[in-house]
Design a protein around this motif. Structure first.
Motif, PDB file in Angstrom:
ATOM      1  N   CYS A 151     -62.605 107.765 102.630  1.00 57.90           N
ATOM      2  CA  CYS A 151     -63.572 108.751 103.132  1.00 57.90           C
ATOM      3  C   CYS A 151     -63.625 109.955 102.193  1.00 57.90           C
ATOM      4  O   CYS A 151     -64.704 110.474 101.884  1.00 57.90           O
ATOM      5  N   ALA A 152     -62.445 110.403 101.755  1.00 55.37           N
ATOM      6  CA  ALA A 152     -62.409 111.552 100.834  1.00 55.37           C
ATOM      7  C   ALA A 152     -63.160 111.216  99.548  1.00 55.37           C
ATOM      8  O   ALA A 152     -63.966 112.014  99.058  1.00 55.37           O
ATOM      9  N   LEU A 153     -62.922 110.020  99.010  1.00 58.06           N
ATOM     10  CA  LEU A 153     -63.629 109.606  97.791  1.00 58.06           C
ATOM     11  C   LEU A 153     -65.134 109.525  98.040  1.00 58.06           C
ATOM     12  O   LEU A 153     -65.943 109.918  97.189  1.00 58.06           O
ATOM     13  N   GLY A 154     -65.493 109.014  99.212  1.00 58.41           N
ATOM     14  CA  GLY A 154     -66.920 108.901  99.552  1.00 58.41           C
ATOM     15  C   GLY A 154     -67.588 110.264  99.627  1.00 58.41           C
ATOM     16  O   GLY A 154     -68.694 110.449  99.122  1.00 58.41           O
ATOM     17  N   LEU A 155     -66.903 111.227 100.237  1.00 58.54           N
ATOM     18  CA  LEU A 155     -67.479 112.573 100.363  1.00 58.54           C
ATOM     19  C   LEU A 155     -67.590 113.235  98.993  1.00 58.54           C
ATOM     20  O   LEU A 155     -68.584 113.904  98.699  1.00 58.54           O
ATOM     21  N   VAL A 156     -66.566 113.015  98.153  1.00 57.60           N
ATOM     22  CA  VAL A 156     -66.637 113.546  96.781  1.00 57.60           C
ATOM     23  C   VAL A 156     -67.806 112.905  96.039  1.00 57.60           C
ATOM     24  O   VAL A 156     -68.555 113.571  95.302  1.00 57.60           O
ATOM     25  N   SER A 157     -67.982 111.600  96.270  1.00 56.86           N
ATOM     26  CA  SER A 157     -69.083 110.878  95.613  1.00 56.86           C
ATOM     27  C   SER A 157     -70.427 111.471  96.019  1.00 56.86           C
ATOM     28  O   SER A 157     -71.307 111.695  95.178  1.00 56.86           O
ATOM     29  N   ILE A 158     -70.594 111.753  97.315  1.00 56.20           N
ATOM     30  CA  ILE A 158     -71.873 112.327  97.776  1.00 56.20           C
ATOM     31  C   ILE A 158     -72.057 113.722  97.172  1.00 56.20           C
ATOM     32  O   ILE A 158     -73.145 114.057  96.675  1.00 56.20           O
ATOM     33  N   ALA A 159     -70.976 114.514  97.195  1.00 58.67           N
ATOM     34  CA  ALA A 159     -71.072 115.891  96.678  1.00 58.67           C
ATOM     35  C   ALA A 159     -71.449 115.898  95.201  1.00 58.67           C
ATOM     36  O   ALA A 159     -72.173 116.781  94.736  1.00 58.67           O
ATOM     37  N   SER A 160     -70.971 114.884  94.473  1.00 54.50           N
ATOM     38  CA  SER A 160     -71.231 114.853  93.029  1.00 54.50           C
ATOM     39  C   SER A 160     -72.649 114.388  92.698  1.00 54.50           C
ATOM     40  O   SER A 160     -73.086 114.510  91.561  1.00 54.50           O
ATOM     41  N   ARG A 161     -73.354 113.833  93.688  1.00 47.19           N
ATOM     42  CA  ARG A 161     -74.696 113.304  93.415  1.00 47.19           C
ATOM     43  C   ARG A 161     -75.771 114.387  93.447  1.00 47.19           C
ATOM     44  O   ARG A 161     -76.876 114.168  92.944  1.00 47.19           O
ATOM     45  N   GLY A 162     -75.493 115.498  94.103  1.00 46.14           N
ATOM     46  CA  GLY A 162     -76.486 116.571  94.161  1.00 46.14           C
ATOM     47  C   GLY A 162     -77.731 116.126  94.907  1.00 46.14           C
ATOM     48  O   GLY A 162     -77.643 115.517  95.979  1.00 46.14           O
TER      49      GLY A 162
END
Lengths: 158, 182
Positions: free
Chosen positions: B16-27
């Motif tokens: 989940c943490a990786l997923g949230l980081v992934s979304i945050a990095s997509r802008g």
């Protein structure tokens, strides 16, 4: 029954079957996760097409689900928290089965989104459902813990 | 068993943490929460549930979209009107399983190739109604834009709710492949 399973798992063939199941499960989930990680917006669209989840959740799911698949696959392959990984992947697969069954029941003709939008479209239907049931069976096998044959047993079998 | 559940929770939290980081990095490519106007740009009226209250009964333009909409209630009255062309933007196998009577099959994903390869009886000045699977599919919008901008069709509409709406409301259907598809 349990002892028969233990005996089967203690053979080289049993151990090999478990190892093969782990590799297959890991490869399938990595192959499923990577296209979704590359194109999360496309996967979010696939999620919305099921018309099950609220709109606000589609992008969150598109970000988290592929990471669950990837993390579980790596864990099951490396052996780090293997049984937890198998349970995680099993629950994910059971969810996919329920989703596909609901789409079939509603007669939706949509791309299942199983391997993201990078791959060739795979329509939701019975073949996808059966594939996931087979994958679930493999995950159960991958979660088993084969006991290594004792050296004395190996000597005795020669 | 407790250990297994704990391990699963650890892996789940990590993912989940990786997923949230992934979304945050997509802008802007992947906002935290999708804009309904963009998410349903394909085939539904903004803010409306798939119910009668969402239909206007008239051609309606959705804000921010380039292809006008047509509601089921109006579209179904056009069946049998020789001047109206229905175009199914879904894949050939979905079309074969069931489609609006008389519709052409022009899958949006390779529409431009098909239009370049063969002739489709698409009227330039008469009404053309595109549809895809449901409320949130995007093929009908994409095909509608191609027909408008590339082919030159002047009266293109996207069917609200698409095939899902059509079948839910008991619209007439026929089965079989189209003479015009890839």
């Amino acid at each position: 029954m349990a002892s028969a399973l233990q005996r089967a798992l203690s053979t080289r063939a049993g151990a090999s079957a478990v190892s093969a199941a782990r590799v297959i499960v890991a490869v399938v989930f990595i192959a499923a996760a990577l296209p979704k990680i590359v194109d999360p917006a496309g996967f979010a669209e696939d999620i919305r097409n099921y018309e099950v989840f609220p709109l606000w959740s589609s992008n969150l799911l598109a970000g988290v689900v592929p990471m669950l698949e990837l993390t579980g696959a790596i864990a099951i392959l490396t052996g780090w928290k293997r049984r937890g990984a198998a349970l995680l992947l099993g629950l994910l697969t059971a969810s996919f089965i329920a989703l596909i069954a609901s789409a079939i029941a509603r007669d939706l003709n949509i791309d299942c989104g199983c391997f993201g939008q990078q791959s060739e479209a795979q329509a939701v239907g019975w073949p996808r459902l059966l594939e996931d049931v087979g994958l679930l069976a493999l995950i159960v096998v991958a979660a088993l813990n084969p006991k290594r044959p004792r050296p004395s047993a190996l000597v005795a079998s020669r | 068993m407790v250990d297994t559940l704990r391990d699963m929770a650890i892996l789940g939290a990590l993912a989940c943490a990786l997923g949230l980081v992934s979304i945050a990095s997509r802008g802007d490519e992947l906002p935290w929460f999708p804009d309904p106007a963009e998410a349903f740009a394909g085939s539904c009226e903004l803010g409306s549930a798939p119910g009668d209250e969402g239909e206007t009964g008239a051609l309606a333009e959705v804000a921010g979209s380039q292809v006008e909409r047509i509601a089921y209630a109006e579209a179904v009255t056009l069946i049998g009107d020789a001047s109206v062309t229905f175009v199914d933007a879904r894949a050939a196998e979905h079309f074969a399983a069931g489609h609006i009577p008389g519709a052409l099959n022009l899958p949006a994903m390779n529409a431009e190739e098909l239009l370049a390869m063969q002739s489709f009886p698409l009227p330039l000045e008469e009404l053309v109604v595109c549809y895809c699977e449901g409320w949130s599919c995007e093929q009908s919008e994409a095909l509608g834009k191609i027909l408008q901008d590339r082919v030159g069709c002047q009266k293109v509409r996207v069917l609200e709710g698409g095939w899902l709406r059509w079948t839910e409301r008991g619209g007439p259907i026929e089965r079989g492949r189209s003479d015009h598809h890839g």
